[in-house]
Design a protein around this motif. Structure first.
Motif, PDB file in Angstrom:
ATOM      1  N   GLY A  56      87.508  84.436  19.870  1.00 54.89           N
ATOM      2  CA  GLY A  56      88.858  83.680  19.831  1.00 54.89           C
ATOM      3  C   GLY A  56      89.960  84.164  19.034  1.00 54.89           C
ATOM      4  N   THR A  57      90.911  82.853  18.385  1.00 58.00           N
ATOM      5  CA  THR A  57      92.453  83.243  17.305  1.00 58.00           C
ATOM      6  C   THR A  57      91.248  83.896  16.202  1.00 58.00           C
ATOM      7  N   GLY A  58      90.388  82.878  15.931  1.00 61.54           N
ATOM      8  CA  GLY A  58      89.728  82.807  14.271  1.00 61.54           C
ATOM      9  C   GLY A  58      89.557  83.867  14.671  1.00 61.54           C
ATOM     10  N   ASN A  59      87.930  83.724  13.198  1.00 60.05           N
ATOM     11  CA  ASN A  59      87.109  84.516  12.719  1.00 60.05           C
ATOM     12  C   ASN A  59      85.764  83.215  12.229  1.00 60.05           C
ATOM     13  N   LEU A 106      75.254  82.926  18.023  1.00 62.44           N
ATOM     14  CA  LEU A 106      75.188  84.607  18.716  1.00 62.44           C
ATOM     15  C   LEU A 106      74.017  84.384  19.756  1.00 62.44           C
ATOM     16  N   CYS A 107      74.869  84.844  20.765  1.00 61.21           N
ATOM     17  CA  CYS A 107      74.148  85.587  22.000  1.00 61.21           C
ATOM     18  C   CYS A 107      74.350  86.553  22.750  1.00 61.21           C
ATOM     19  N   VAL A 120      78.211  86.931  23.028  1.00 59.03           N
ATOM     20  CA  VAL A 120      79.117  85.620  23.115  1.00 59.03           C
ATOM     21  C   VAL A 120      78.660  84.260  21.900  1.00 59.03           C
ATOM     22  N   LEU A 121      79.949  83.587  21.003  1.00 56.72           N
ATOM     23  CA  LEU A 121      79.656  82.224  20.342  1.00 56.72           C
ATOM     24  C   LEU A 121      79.269  81.108  21.180  1.00 56.72           C
ATOM     25  N   HIS A 129      82.899  81.315  23.840  1.00 58.55           N
ATOM     26  CA  HIS A 129      83.485  82.054  23.502  1.00 58.55           C
ATOM     27  C   HIS A 129      83.032  83.613  22.784  1.00 58.55           C
ATOM     28  N   PRO A 130      83.558  84.413  24.396  1.00 60.96           N
ATOM     29  CA  PRO A 130      84.169  85.434  23.873  1.00 60.96           C
ATOM     30  C   PRO A 130      83.968  86.384  22.278  1.00 60.96           C
ATOM     31  N   VAL A 131      82.774  87.243  22.477  1.00 62.79           N
ATOM     32  CA  VAL A 131      83.112  87.877  20.652  1.00 62.79           C
ATOM     33  C   VAL A 131      82.730  89.828  20.631  1.00 62.79           C
TER      34      VAL A 131
END
Length: 145
Positions: A56-59, A106-107, A120-121, A129-131
């Motif tokens: 997303g917008t972070g880490n 993490l998946c 994804v997370l 959330h997409p990674v």
């Protein structure tokens, strides 16, 4: 960037037999990425360095590759235990492979393809959330955070 594997659950690599991964693929009815199978075969229960990734917008960061081999003492770190926690809350096709420091997973995301899963997370509130577009892209994208 080259990834080093650091102790987390174990002080040294703990190889997994290929039959364990074959059984996992049969159980989940998926084909796991070859690079993942190579890494987890040697480094299950260890953490990557660098370990940070963007979401997303972070880490966030990877703490540990979940165990594929049975280990009663460390069952809470197994892919089987993680999957049983997630299964009632996420769509079919989401399978855990690693844990973050915040207890998120993490998946692999097989919902749109059986050939090359996205990464994804899954957060503690079970939002997804997409990674990364692939496991290779995920590993190549790790950085020092």
């Amino acid at each position: 960037m080259k990834v080093r594997w650091e102790p987390y659950l174990r002080n040294e690599p703990h190889p997994a037999d290929s039959h364990v991964l074959d059984h996992l693929e049969q159980q989940w009815r998926v084909k796991l990425p070859e690079q993942y199978k190579e890494l987890v075969s040697t480094y299950q229960g260890m953490g990557p360095e660098p370990c940070a990734f963007n979401v997303g917008t972070g880490n966030d960061a990877v703490s540990v590759l979940l165990l594929v081999s049975a280990d009663k003492e460390k069952e809470s770190y197994s892919v089987h235990k993680a999957h049983s926690v997630l299964e009632p809350h996420v769509p079919v096709g989401i399978y855990p492979f690693a844990l973050t420091p915040g207890g998120e997973y993490l998946c692999f995301d097989y919902r749109s393809t059986q050939a090359r899963p996205k990464i994804v997370l899954v957060t503690v509130d079970m939002s997804i959330h997409p990674v990364a577009d692939s496991f290779i892209a995920f590993m190549d994208g790790l950085y020092n955070g």
